[in-house]
Design a protein around this motif. Structure first.
Motif, mmCIF file in Angstrom:
data_model
loop_
_atom_site.group_PDB
_atom_site.id
_atom_site.type_symbol
_atom_site.label_atom_id
_atom_site.label_comp_id
_atom_site.label_asym_id
_atom_site.label_seq_id
_atom_site.Cartn_x
_atom_site.Cartn_y
_atom_site.Cartn_z
ATOM 1 N N TRP A 1 0.844 -1.203 0.000
ATOM 2 C CA TRP A 1 0.000 0.000 0.000
ATOM 3 C C TRP A 1 0.876 1.249 0.000
ATOM 4 O O TRP A 1 1.789 1.373 0.821
ATOM 5 N N VAL A 2 0.576 2.154 -0.926
ATOM 6 C CA VAL A 2 1.321 3.411 -1.013
ATOM 7 C C VAL A 2 0.315 4.553 -0.880
ATOM 8 O O VAL A 2 -0.422 4.858 -1.816
ATOM 9 N N PRO A 3 0.240 5.147 0.315
ATOM 10 C CA PRO A 3 -0.761 6.206 0.512
ATOM 11 C C PRO A 3 -0.437 7.459 -0.305
ATOM 12 O O PRO A 3 0.690 7.628 -0.777
ATOM 13 N N GLN A 4 -1.451 8.287 -0.445
ATOM 14 C CA GLN A 4 -1.303 9.511 -1.255
ATOM 15 C C GLN A 4 -0.173 10.395 -0.723
ATOM 16 O O GLN A 4 0.674 10.855 -1.470
ATOM 17 N N GLU B 1 -3.551 8.027 -5.559
ATOM 18 C CA GLU B 1 -3.171 9.272 -6.242
ATOM 19 C C GLU B 1 -1.653 9.458 -6.231
ATOM 20 O O GLU B 1 -1.132 10.419 -5.648
ATOM 21 N N PRO B 2 -0.919 8.562 -6.855
ATOM 22 C CA PRO B 2 0.545 8.578 -6.729
ATOM 23 C C PRO B 2 1.209 9.789 -7.378
ATOM 24 O O PRO B 2 2.311 10.160 -6.977
ATOM 25 N N GLU C 1 17.875 4.548 5.695
ATOM 26 C CA GLU C 1 17.352 4.231 7.037
ATOM 27 C C GLU C 1 15.864 3.888 6.978
ATOM 28 O O GLU C 1 15.393 2.976 7.665
ATOM 29 N N ASN C 2 15.123 4.638 6.147
ATOM 30 C CA ASN C 2 13.696 4.341 5.987
ATOM 31 C C ASN C 2 13.496 2.935 5.431
ATOM 32 O O ASN C 2 12.712 2.146 5.956
ATOM 33 N N LEU C 3 14.219 2.644 4.358
ATOM 34 C CA LEU C 3 14.053 1.333 3.718
ATOM 35 C C LEU C 3 14.476 0.207 4.667
ATOM 36 O O LEU C 3 13.806 -0.820 4.755
ATOM 37 N N ARG D 1 8.952 7.998 -4.791
ATOM 38 C CA ARG D 1 9.629 6.752 -5.170
ATOM 39 C C ARG D 1 10.025 5.955 -3.917
ATOM 40 O O ARG D 1 9.911 4.723 -3.891
ATOM 41 N N VAL D 2 10.493 6.670 -2.915
ATOM 42 C CA VAL D 2 10.828 5.981 -1.661
ATOM 43 C C VAL D 2 9.554 5.390 -1.054
ATOM 44 O O VAL D 2 9.536 4.245 -0.563
ATOM 45 N N ASN D 3 8.489 6.180 -1.136
ATOM 46 C CA ASN D 3 7.181 5.751 -0.616
ATOM 47 C C ASN D 3 6.737 4.445 -1.297
ATOM 48 O O ASN D 3 6.292 3.505 -0.639
ATOM 49 N N ILE D 4 6.908 4.400 -2.607
ATOM 50 C CA ILE D 4 6.531 3.195 -3.360
ATOM 51 C C ILE D 4 7.480 2.046 -3.022
ATOM 52 O O ILE D 4 7.059 0.901 -2.831
ATOM 53 N N ALA D 5 8.770 2.369 -2.907
ATOM 54 C CA ALA D 5 9.755 1.330 -2.578
ATOM 55 C C ALA D 5 9.412 0.672 -1.249
ATOM 56 O O ALA D 5 9.524 -0.551 -1.107
ATOM 57 N N ILE D 6 8.949 1.486 -0.281
ATOM 58 C CA ILE D 6 8.561 0.914 1.021
ATOM 59 C C ILE D 6 7.351 -0.003 0.834
ATOM 60 O O ILE D 6 7.286 -1.087 1.409
#
Lengths: 450, 242
Positions: free
Chosen positions: B74-77, B152-153, B89-91, B134-139
């Motif tokens: 899931w990739v929120p808006q 709404e990417p 660090e996030n990943l 992109r980081v959001n999607i990668a997560i």
């Protein structure tokens, strides 16, 4: 959970200013508040104008009393700023250089001496205060009133002592100096005895009856004036304070101040950190992502409270170690300190979690945490009797609902070897931990839905 | 439902109510493996509610979601990541939370996939909106999902960032990941979506390929058929009472 904890510590490390503020500010405030409540207000600066002539003496029955030294005694209790005139005194008060001005007028002793004459005057001292600040004005009024009450008491005691001496002369006789010449006073007792000795030499008749009357009067007067001497002495201070301590559990002021400082530090660090870090999950939109199956809500709450407890414990112990430089602490009670701090931090962390779950942004939750913690902390410091009973009961109820007061009681008890049992406050903290934990858990459900 | 047996994700009769308001009124659809499905509709149509239910964040009042083969990413808006941490660090955090055997290797793979290797040590807050997405999607991909949900990417991205994003998303679909994305940009949906699901006021109005929607628009709103697609789509919604 450890990865979330690591992440929160990384975020804290990334914001050094915020981290320093989070730790340094509460410690600073806590130490200031602690020392403010434990120290005397100090000597207030008062402009002092003594216009009484140096050789003026209060006299009783025509005899001068030794110098009372009221001016010197007053200046032991306040910081006297000597001024040369009324105008200078007024200027000092107006400019704020001194809290008030105290003027002893030149005729003060004459007025005091007139009290034993048929036309007594009104001995008056002049106090000049600046009423721009009601708190300051009240402080000055209380201080000056207290000082004058002490001065009045001092003068009354001197008069009573001298009066008692004269009364003793009248009753028992003795030597007395008038204008430098010694005078022998016979006294009522000796007078009655002489008359008693003369009485048998007088023939029965009116003269003997008169002598009998005088003997009776002298005997009665001597017996009753014996009682009057201590009575005069008591008049100077009719009420004597006999203090009896009924609740011996009150910790010494220094220990209490340290406990207040430690509890304030722990409160701000723990509540702000837990509430802020929980709100941050929402602000960063990470909460739904985390609770989709990566971390349970209860585990997330546990991690936040754990973070608050760990950092709160560390900062509070550092603060206590720093305080040790000024006030000796009983490190042998370290186990109890640890218990009290951990229990307090747990309850405060749970309260912080409940706050954090109620707000959407870190800034809003920080403000909310301050708005709740500060007044509760101050309300918790109000002693019984300082306000009306109904208001105090209301304060007791309000402060019992937040962990600050039981945390303060637990930490005070842990710090003070002669203090009360720590069991009650620990139980109170445990109940609050569970209650706030449940509230936070419930609020998190809304947190996700919002 | 067509192809439901082989569907990567299947939704049946989804209903969601917020008080008196019905945000979803019995929505049905299925998405096939490697399919790019666009959920379109005006603001308040129920797109985010639908994706949140599919992601398991919001519970439906009625209906069910079936996911026969694996995880949903899931990739929120709005980027759901820690802006004070670095990309790496996030990943790493989410790879650890996802329980990867070798989180560092997964991070390397994601950095390569998102072409963010050179930015790995940068604080996320300093990245552009496109790179943050992109980081959001990668997560979202760290969950190793069969179905990736994107809410709404492309919102807030400039045209160049959009082009990069869709290139990346299309590549994911080509590798077999089912991608369901929501948008209110009709042109974007038509260009990148292989199938469109039109929602309005919580109702499903159309489910089919972009060409099928054009035909439906032409049929139901002939007066707007000669105009641009967005205008014709608005006329179509109007004809359907929305």
């Amino acid at each position: 959970m450890r990865w979330l904890l690591l992440k929160d510590l990384q975020i804290l490390r990334r914001s050094p200013l915020q981290a320093v503020l989070l730790v340094a500010y509460p410690v600073l405030i806590a130490i200031l508040v602690g020392f403010a409540i434990s120290r005397d207000p100090g000597k207030p600066r008062v402009a002092f104008l003594n216009e009484v002539p140096r050789n003026a003496r209060i006299s009783v029955g025509g005899a001068q009393l030794p110098a009372v030294g009221v001016g010197g005694r007053i200046c032991r209790r306040i910081e006297c700023v000597d001024v040369g005139s009324r105008r200078e005194a007024i200027e000092e008060v107006r400019s704020g250089g001194v809290l008030a001005a105290l003027i002893l007028p030149a005729d003060l002793v004459d007025q005091l001496n007139s009290l034993s004459t048929p036309s007594p005057g009104t001995p008056t001292v002049e106090v000049i205060v600046n009423q721009e600040d009601p708190v300051k004005a009240r402080l000055v009024n209380d201080r000056i009133s207290s000082l004058l009450a002490r001065a009045n008491l001092l003068i009354a005691r001197r008069i009573a002592t001298e009066g008692g001496r004269y009364l003793d002369l009248v009753v028992n006789g003795g030597r007395f100096s008038v204008l430098g010449q010694p005078v022998e006073i016979l006294g009522l007792g000796a007078g009655a005895r002489i008359l008693q000795a003369l009485r048998p030499a007088l023939p029965p008749g009116p003269l003997r009856s008169s002598i009998d009357q005088v003997i009776r009067f002298a005997t009665l007067a001597r017996d009753n004036l014996d009682i009057a001497a201590p009575l005069i002495d008591r008049l100077a201070q009719p009420i004597v304070v006999e203090k009896r301590v009924v609740n011996a559990s009150t910790p010494p002021l220094d220990v209490f101040a340290i406990a207040v400082a430690a509890t304030l530090t722990l409160t701000f660090v723990t509540v702000l950190l837990v509430a802020g870090s929980l709100a941050l999950e929402r602000e960063e939109n990470a909460f739904p992502r985390l609770t989709r199956g990566l971390v349970s809500r209860s585990a997330l709450l546990g991690e936040k409270v754990g973070l608050g407890v760990a950092v709160g414990l560390m900062v509070t112990l550092l603060m206590l170690a720093a305080v040790q430089l000024f006030v000796p602490l009983h490190w042998s009670r370290f186990g109890l300190w640890l218990t009290a701090i951990l229990a307090a931090a747990g309850a405060l962390g749970a309260a912080g979690a409940a706050l954090g779950a109620a707000a959407r942004e870190v800034r809003a939750v920080s403000l909310l945490a301050f708005m709740i913690s500060l007044p509760i902390a101050f309300l918790s410091l109000i002693p019984s009797g300082a306000v009306g009973p109904v208001l105090f009961d209301a304060i007791e109820v309000v402060t019992a609902l937040f962990p600050f007061k039981p945390a303060l009681e637990a930490i005070s008890a842990a710090l003070d070897p002669a203090g009360p049992s720590i069991g009650g406050p620990l139980l109170h903290l445990a109940i609050l931990t569970v209650a706030y934990g449940l509230i936070a858990r419930f609020a998190l459900r809304r947190f996700a839905a919002a | 439902m067509e192809g439901a047996a082989t569907a990567a994700l299947e939704a049946r009769g989804l209903v969601k109510r917020y008080g008196e308001r019905e945000a979803l009124k019995g929505v049905d659809f299925a998405a096939q493996p490697g399919e790019l499905l666009a959920v379109i509709g005006p603001n308040g149509a129920g797109k985010t509610t639908l994706l949140s239910i599919l992601a398991g964040i919001v519970r439906a009042d009625e209906g069910e979601v079936r996911l026969p083969r694996g995880e949903v990413g899931w990739v929120p808006q709005q980027a759901a990541l820690y802006r004070r941490l670095t990309v790496e660090e996030n990943l790493l955090l989410f790879a650890r939370l996802e329980g990867h055997d070798d989180p560092r290797a997964s991070v390397e793979k994601m950095l390569e996939l998102t072409a963010l290797g050179e930015r790995r040590g940068e604080i996320v807050a300093r990245l552009s909106g496109g790179n943050q997405q992109r980081v959001n999607i990668a997560i979202g991909l760290l969950a190793r999902p069969v179905v990736l949900l994107l809410d709404e990417p492309s919102a807030g991205l400039d045209p160049r960032q959009r082009a990069r994003l869709w290139e990346f998303v299309s590549a994911l679909a080509e590798r077999g990941t089912t991608v369901i994305f929501s948008t209110h940009d009709i042109q974007e949906a038509e260009r990148y979506g292989e199938r469109l699901l039109v929602l309005a006021d919580g109702e499903s109005l159309f489910d089919g390929p972009p060409q099928g929607l054009r035909e439906a628009v032409r049929r139901e709103a002939p007066e707007a058929a000669s105009r641009d697609f967005e205008t014709a789509f608005v006329a179509f919604l109007h004809h359907r009472g929305h």
